[in-house]
Design an enzyme around this catalytic site. Structure first.
Site, PDB file in Angstrom:
ATOM      1  N   TYR A  23       2.757   3.670   9.493  1.00 40.30           N
ATOM      2  CA  TYR A  23       1.606   2.779   9.702  1.00 40.30           C
ATOM      3  C   TYR A  23       0.305   3.498  10.009  1.00 40.30           C
ATOM      4  O   TYR A  23      -0.743   2.844  10.083  1.00 40.30           O
ATOM      5  CB  TYR A  23       1.926   1.777  10.818  1.00 40.30           C
ATOM      6  CG  TYR A  23       3.134   0.934  10.505  1.00 40.30           C
ATOM      7  CD1 TYR A  23       3.093  -0.027   9.504  1.00 40.30           C
ATOM      8  CD2 TYR A  23       4.333   1.113  11.189  1.00 40.30           C
ATOM      9  CE1 TYR A  23       4.200  -0.797   9.194  1.00 40.30           C
ATOM     10  CE2 TYR A  23       5.447   0.353  10.892  1.00 40.30           C
ATOM     11  CZ  TYR A  23       5.374  -0.606   9.891  1.00 40.30           C
ATOM     12  OH  TYR A  23       6.482  -1.358   9.595  1.00 40.30           O
ATOM     13  N   GLU A  98      -1.501 -12.296   1.292  1.00 45.15           N
ATOM     14  CA  GLU A  98      -0.518 -11.595   2.127  1.00 45.15           C
ATOM     15  C   GLU A  98      -0.846 -10.105   2.094  1.00 45.15           C
ATOM     16  O   GLU A  98      -1.051  -9.535   1.023  1.00 45.15           O
ATOM     17  CB  GLU A  98       0.878 -11.846   1.561  1.00 45.15           C
ATOM     18  CG  GLU A  98       1.991 -11.137   2.282  1.00 45.15           C
ATOM     19  CD  GLU A  98       3.347 -11.376   1.619  1.00 45.15           C
ATOM     20  OE1 GLU A  98       4.324 -10.774   2.110  1.00 45.15           O
ATOM     21  OE2 GLU A  98       3.436 -12.122   0.618  1.00 45.15           O
ATOM     22  N   ARG A 107      10.293   0.720   0.788  1.00 44.70           N
ATOM     23  CA  ARG A 107      10.981   0.853   2.066  1.00 44.70           C
ATOM     24  C   ARG A 107      12.405   0.316   1.956  1.00 44.70           C
ATOM     25  O   ARG A 107      12.932   0.154   0.862  1.00 44.70           O
ATOM     26  CB  ARG A 107      10.170   0.153   3.148  1.00 44.70           C
ATOM     27  CG  ARG A 107       8.781   0.831   3.284  1.00 44.70           C
ATOM     28  CD  ARG A 107       8.008   0.430   4.474  1.00 44.70           C
ATOM     29  NE  ARG A 107       8.747   0.644   5.709  1.00 44.70           N
ATOM     30  CZ  ARG A 107       8.446   0.023   6.834  1.00 44.70           C
ATOM     31  NH1 ARG A 107       7.452  -0.831   6.879  1.00 44.70           N
ATOM     32  NH2 ARG A 107       9.144   0.253   7.929  1.00 44.70           N
TER      33      ARG A 107
END
Length: 166
Positions: A23, A98, A107
């Protein structure tokens, strides 16, 4: 004036310290500041909120039916689990984008499915914090094409941040 609700889902309050290899080091406050600056440059109003509580996100989505022209949402882990958030977005029928900081399709397998994608007009995944800014620009373009009323050109956008850490 165009008003956009920006919602951040669970654990995003930990950005900057949480799994930095995925992140990054940008905090949620820094992301919100960049969103507010972009909104000011675009002469639109944004309301940014974060919650770790699914029901609170659902309530904010429902309340957006009046007073907002669109929604940008990073549902975070609720992307893969929340029929309630998906149904709330479908019920309010506002244009929704989104956003995901990481590329959810690179992932773990369980992250490849989004309940939100089916009711969102677009999905941005893997652009990091810039994904929010791209979503804001894209949503505004869509709204202007659809004829959303923007109000007085001299109006200044307002940044409101409400967080609930549960």
């Amino acid at each position: 004036m165009v008003r956009i609700l920006v919602l951040h889902g669970p654990n995003l309050n930990l950005l900057g310290t949480r799994e930095q290899s995925i992140y990054g080091t940008t905090t949620l406050d820094e992301i919100d500041a960049a969103i507010a600056q972009t909104a000011e440059n675009l002469n639109i109003e944004v309301d940014t909120r974060q919650s770790n509580v699914e029901g609170e996100l659902v309530t904010w989505i429902q309340e957006a039916r009046t007073g907002y022209h669109g929604i940008i949402i990073n549902p975070a882990a609720y992307t893969h689990t929340s029929v309630a958030i998906r149904d709330a977005l479908a019920a309010v029928a506002l244009p929704t984008v989104e956003v995901h900081l990481s590329n959810i399709y690179q992932r773990e397998e369980f992250r490849h499915h989004s309940y939100i994608a089916g009711v969102a007009m677009a999905q941005l995944s893997g652009f990091g914090p810039a994904g929010y800014l791209l979503a804001l620009q894209g949503l505004l373009e869509h709204l202007l094409e659809q004829g959303a009323k923007t109000g007085a050109a001299t109006s200044k956008p307002v940044r409101r941040t409400r967080r609930r850490n549960a």
